[in-house]
Design a protein around this motif. Structure first.
Motif, PDB file in Angstrom:
ATOM      1  N   ARG A  28      -7.789   2.104   4.359  1.00  0.00           N
ATOM      2  CA  ARG A  28      -6.568   2.388   5.134  1.00  0.00           C
ATOM      3  C   ARG A  28      -5.776   1.119   5.405  1.00  0.00           C
ATOM      4  O   ARG A  28      -4.567   1.075   5.244  1.00  0.00           O
ATOM      5  CB  ARG A  28      -6.938   3.070   6.456  1.00  0.00           C
ATOM      6  N   ARG A  29      -6.477   0.073   5.774  1.00  0.00           N
ATOM      7  CA  ARG A  29      -5.787  -1.192   6.056  1.00  0.00           C
ATOM      8  C   ARG A  29      -5.243  -1.836   4.789  1.00  0.00           C
ATOM      9  O   ARG A  29      -4.204  -2.488   4.825  1.00  0.00           O
ATOM     10  CB  ARG A  29      -6.705  -2.142   6.803  1.00  0.00           C
ATOM     11  N   SER A  30      -5.916  -1.642   3.682  1.00  0.00           N
ATOM     12  CA  SER A  30      -5.392  -2.129   2.413  1.00  0.00           C
ATOM     13  C   SER A  30      -4.110  -1.376   2.045  1.00  0.00           C
ATOM     14  O   SER A  30      -3.136  -1.976   1.570  1.00  0.00           O
ATOM     15  CB  SER A  30      -6.433  -1.962   1.308  1.00  0.00           C
ATOM     16  N   PHE A  31      -4.100  -0.068   2.279  1.00  0.00           N
ATOM     17  CA  PHE A  31      -2.893   0.733   2.054  1.00  0.00           C
ATOM     18  C   PHE A  31      -1.738   0.187   2.889  1.00  0.00           C
ATOM     19  O   PHE A  31      -0.635  -0.013   2.389  1.00  0.00           O
ATOM     20  CB  PHE A  31      -3.168   2.194   2.413  1.00  0.00           C
ATOM     21  N   ARG A  32      -2.010  -0.065   4.171  1.00  0.00           N
ATOM     22  CA  ARG A  32      -0.971  -0.603   5.066  1.00  0.00           C
ATOM     23  C   ARG A  32      -0.509  -1.986   4.629  1.00  0.00           C
ATOM     24  O   ARG A  32       0.664  -2.319   4.715  1.00  0.00           O
ATOM     25  CB  ARG A  32      -1.486  -0.656   6.507  1.00  0.00           C
ATOM     26  N   ARG A  33      -1.449  -2.799   4.178  1.00  0.00           N
ATOM     27  CA  ARG A  33      -1.103  -4.154   3.729  1.00  0.00           C
ATOM     28  C   ARG A  33      -0.153  -4.110   2.542  1.00  0.00           C
ATOM     29  O   ARG A  33       0.814  -4.851   2.482  1.00  0.00           O
ATOM     30  CB  ARG A  33      -2.383  -4.899   3.361  1.00  0.00           C
ATOM     31  N   TRP A  34      -0.437  -3.214   1.600  1.00  0.00           N
ATOM     32  CA  TRP A  34       0.425  -3.118   0.422  1.00  0.00           C
ATOM     33  C   TRP A  34       1.772  -2.483   0.754  1.00  0.00           C
ATOM     34  O   TRP A  34       2.746  -2.673   0.022  1.00  0.00           O
ATOM     35  CB  TRP A  34      -0.282  -2.342  -0.689  1.00  0.00           C
ATOM     36  N   SER A  35       1.841  -1.737   1.841  1.00  0.00           N
ATOM     37  CA  SER A  35       3.109  -1.087   2.194  1.00  0.00           C
ATOM     38  C   SER A  35       4.027  -1.981   3.023  1.00  0.00           C
ATOM     39  O   SER A  35       5.130  -1.569   3.359  1.00  0.00           O
ATOM     40  CB  SER A  35       2.835   0.209   2.959  1.00  0.00           C
ATOM     41  N   THR A  36       3.612  -3.196   3.343  1.00  0.00           N
ATOM     42  CA  THR A  36       4.452  -4.057   4.168  1.00  0.00           C
ATOM     43  C   THR A  36       5.662  -4.596   3.420  1.00  0.00           C
ATOM     44  O   THR A  36       6.698  -4.829   4.023  1.00  0.00           O
ATOM     45  CB  THR A  36       3.649  -5.244   4.734  1.00  0.00           C
ATOM     46  N   TYR A  37       5.547  -4.781   2.131  1.00  0.00           N
ATOM     47  CA  TYR A  37       6.666  -5.305   1.345  1.00  0.00           C
ATOM     48  C   TYR A  37       7.476  -4.128   0.817  1.00  0.00           C
ATOM     49  O   TYR A  37       7.170  -3.565  -0.224  1.00  0.00           O
ATOM     50  CB  TYR A  37       6.158  -6.195   0.207  1.00  0.00           C
TER      51      TYR A  37
END
Length: 156
Positions: A28-37
């Motif tokens: 989930r946090r990896s998903f959020r990390r990739w969605s920041t840009y």
């Protein structure tokens, strides 16, 4: 047992449901990390769609010039072109060097010291990345191909 050996031993394995929750949270946090840009997916959609159009045009020209080309017809090679362009983002076709950079900097020591499986941790992180790429880049590229050409489904 020496002190050095006991320091290298990992704690007991966590219970099953805690492990699943941990790796789900990593994903989930990896998903959020990739969605920041926010602009990166749009640039990827544009780039992969342009390459999809180029590949489709080349493959359609080949099929039209050689009708016996693998038993394909133009609609199927266009579908192939856009599906592979959509999967390129999901599969991380050009590689990810994050682990290599962590090895070079020495940060991998932190990863190895965690009381979790190193490979499972990075697998969960990659699942989060792939899920984001599927929704943010893969699906829109397929939709671009569907609106531009109309994609076909396999007959068998």
């Amino acid at each position: 047992m020496t002190a050095a050996n006991s320091a290298l031993r990992r704690p007991r394995a966590m219970r099953g449901e805690l492990v699943v929750r941990l790796y789900a949270e990593v994903a989930r946090r990896s998903f959020r990390r990739w969605s920041t840009y926010r602009a990166a997916p749009f640039a990827g959609i544009f780039t992969n769609s342009v390459f999809g159009f180029i590949r489709a045009a080349v493959l359609v020209a080949v099929v039209n010039a050689h009708p016996a080309f693998g038993g394909s017809h133009p609609a199927s090679v266009v579908t192939f072109s856009f599906i592979t362009q959509g999967l390129r983002a999901i599969m991380s076709a050009f590689g990810d060097d994050e682990i290599a950079l962590r090895v070079r900097s020495g940060d991998v020591v932190t990863d190895l010291y965690r009381p979790v499986d190193f490979q499972a941790w990075w697998f969960a992180a990659d699942l989060g990345r792939a899920a984001f790429q599927a929704f943010a880049r893969g699906l829109p590229i397929l939709l671009v191909g569907a609106f531009a050409y109309g994609l076909v489904t396999p007959g068998t």
